[in-house]
Design an enzyme around this catalytic site. Sequence first.
Site, PDB file in Angstrom:
ATOM      1  N   HIS A 159      -3.395   7.318  -3.535  1.00 26.34           N
ATOM      2  CA  HIS A 159      -3.346   6.148  -2.672  1.00 26.34           C
ATOM      3  C   HIS A 159      -3.538   4.913  -3.541  1.00 26.34           C
ATOM      4  O   HIS A 159      -4.354   4.917  -4.462  1.00 26.34           O
ATOM      5  CB  HIS A 159      -4.472   6.247  -1.630  1.00 26.34           C
ATOM      6  N   HIS A 164     -20.666  12.445   6.888  1.00 25.32           N
ATOM      7  CA  HIS A 164     -20.917  13.669   7.661  1.00 25.32           C
ATOM      8  C   HIS A 164     -20.597  14.931   6.856  1.00 25.32           C
ATOM      9  O   HIS A 164     -21.018  16.018   7.213  1.00 25.32           O
ATOM     10  CB  HIS A 164     -20.152  13.653   8.990  1.00 25.32           C
ATOM     11  N   SER A 180       0.846  -1.191   0.000  1.00 22.83           N
ATOM     12  CA  SER A 180       0.000   0.000   0.000  1.00 22.83           C
ATOM     13  C   SER A 180       0.875   1.232   0.000  1.00 22.83           C
ATOM     14  O   SER A 180       1.980   1.233   0.539  1.00 22.83           O
ATOM     15  CB  SER A 180      -0.925   0.005   1.204  1.00 22.83           C
TER      16      SER A 180
END
Lengths: 300, 300
Positions: free
Chosen positions: B95, B165, B81
């Site tokens: 990423h 959110h 990763s």
Amino acid sequence: LLQQSIITALIKISGDEKPFILTPWEHASGGGGLSGLIQNSTLFEQAGVNFSSVTGILPTEMSLKLLSVKKPLPFYATGVSLVIHPHSPHIPTTHANVRYLEVKDSDSGVITSWFGGGIDLTPYLLYEEDGFHFHHILREACNSHDETYYPRFKTWCDEYFFLPHRQETRGIGGIFFDYLGKEEANNQRQIDERLNNYGLFTLDIGKSFLPAYLPIVERNRNIPVSEKEREFQLSRRGRYVEFNLLYDRGTLFGLKTGGRVESILMSLPPLVKFSPLPIVPPNEKGEALLQVIKAPRSWI
Amino acid sequence: LLQQSIITALIKISGDEKPFILTPWEHASGGGGLSGLIQNSTLFEQAGVNFSSVTGILPTEMSLKLLSVKKPLPFYATGVSLVIHPHSPHIPTTHANVRYLEVKDSDSGVITSWFGGGIDLTPYLLYEEDGFHFHHILREACNSHDETYYPRFKTWCDEYFFLPHRQETRGIGGIFFDYLGKEEANNQRQIDERLNNYGLFTLDIGKSFLPAYLPIVERNRNIPVSEKEREFQLSRRGRYVEFNLLYDRGTLFGLKTGGRVESILMSLPPLVKFSPLPIVPPNEKGEALLQVIKAPRSWI
């Protein structure tokens, strides 16, 4: 009123005219609040003091956790919470919160309610006299109600503000309590009495915030800041972020019940450094801090 | 090998001698990994490229989620990763991750295993040609295996990297996939074939990272940066932190299974601003970014 008195005192101690930005807001599912925010005053890089009074529906997972009931339940929550991030690494970050929560079982009609709260200190450079003063004031506030409170709530605080993946506490603690008055009672008079007692205690804790914190600000405000000390503060603030987003129940409760995001995340420090490399303390006061968060100590 | 080739290319494109810091480490419950970290090279404020290969025990809650089995289960996980945070807000954060997970039911002895992975882009200032290029390369890599993959995994990516959110995505997506090859099979030959296919696909996705990302770096590396653009980047990075600590399954999986904290949290940006006030875009490219994260679009 508690919110007002704290805001007034914070403006006064900064000694400049930087006003709080007050933002009234409404909650999506009922009620609302008043957010107070100061940014870049002489002393405070950021300070948020919030009042809220909201109704809503608890998601099933939270009903299960709080009341062992497996369905969404209506709730009412009110409280004052504050987080202060000073510019200077010689002045600790602090957090205080008092809250009241009421959950109604929609089938039986039974209302369960309780008080919670806490005040804690997150220094960057450890001045022992600050820890002694802070805990001393909190113990006095507790003792005037019940002498078992301080030892219980001090331990609870150390356990609550703990980052398992770092094996360290967020700061040097203070007190933390929850579910006060939640026990079942046989009649309305008992319920009222209980809530009355715990309500007064919780309010007194809120009032103890200023005498616990302001003398520390006064004592350390004029200490010069080196670049290394500031760097250390910015890196340590990263751990504050980690705790609040990974573990803080209040933050997750707020976000999951549709609370006002800006008020909930006002706790995050204004400027933060993250690095995979170890955080190097700038001096022995920084080292002392790194030691005390590995093994919480007595401050009495 | 994948890790090595990516590290070499990142060092080369930066055009300076800043080396990766390579740290081998061991996992508490078995296995280990190799962490690659660069800080403050000419182009990259921070870049982490990690390889890991660990065994451990899944906590009950994770066994329940992954295999619907209510007990702790032994697992084996391996993967590469990476997260890159460039200095310039004109170069996107990116990423990428490829992984293989194997869980054994300790009673029945049955092993369930699957591949997962993904590559995604988080620009600060939106250059549309970057989005087109990035998604185009990922689609090509997908199409050489299965033409249904790109549309499915592109949508999965938009859904996965979503902050409820904030009601916005983390960036402009890419692809995300998980549980490939997890379906039950009747015999060992079928299992092997399936894992072989998905394994080759996953590896190809890993290899598509450099051609997807490097041309974007080359195109934008010389664009001058204004102070307002840098401020915008630091504030937007706050949302990156929010996503990774509140929602990212990989982060929470790693922390809950006793992974190496420094490697897991290498994804956090090196310098971040948080503020309760709205993030003001510095120009129309910043505005375009704020719009596209509210409503994911097609990049083909």
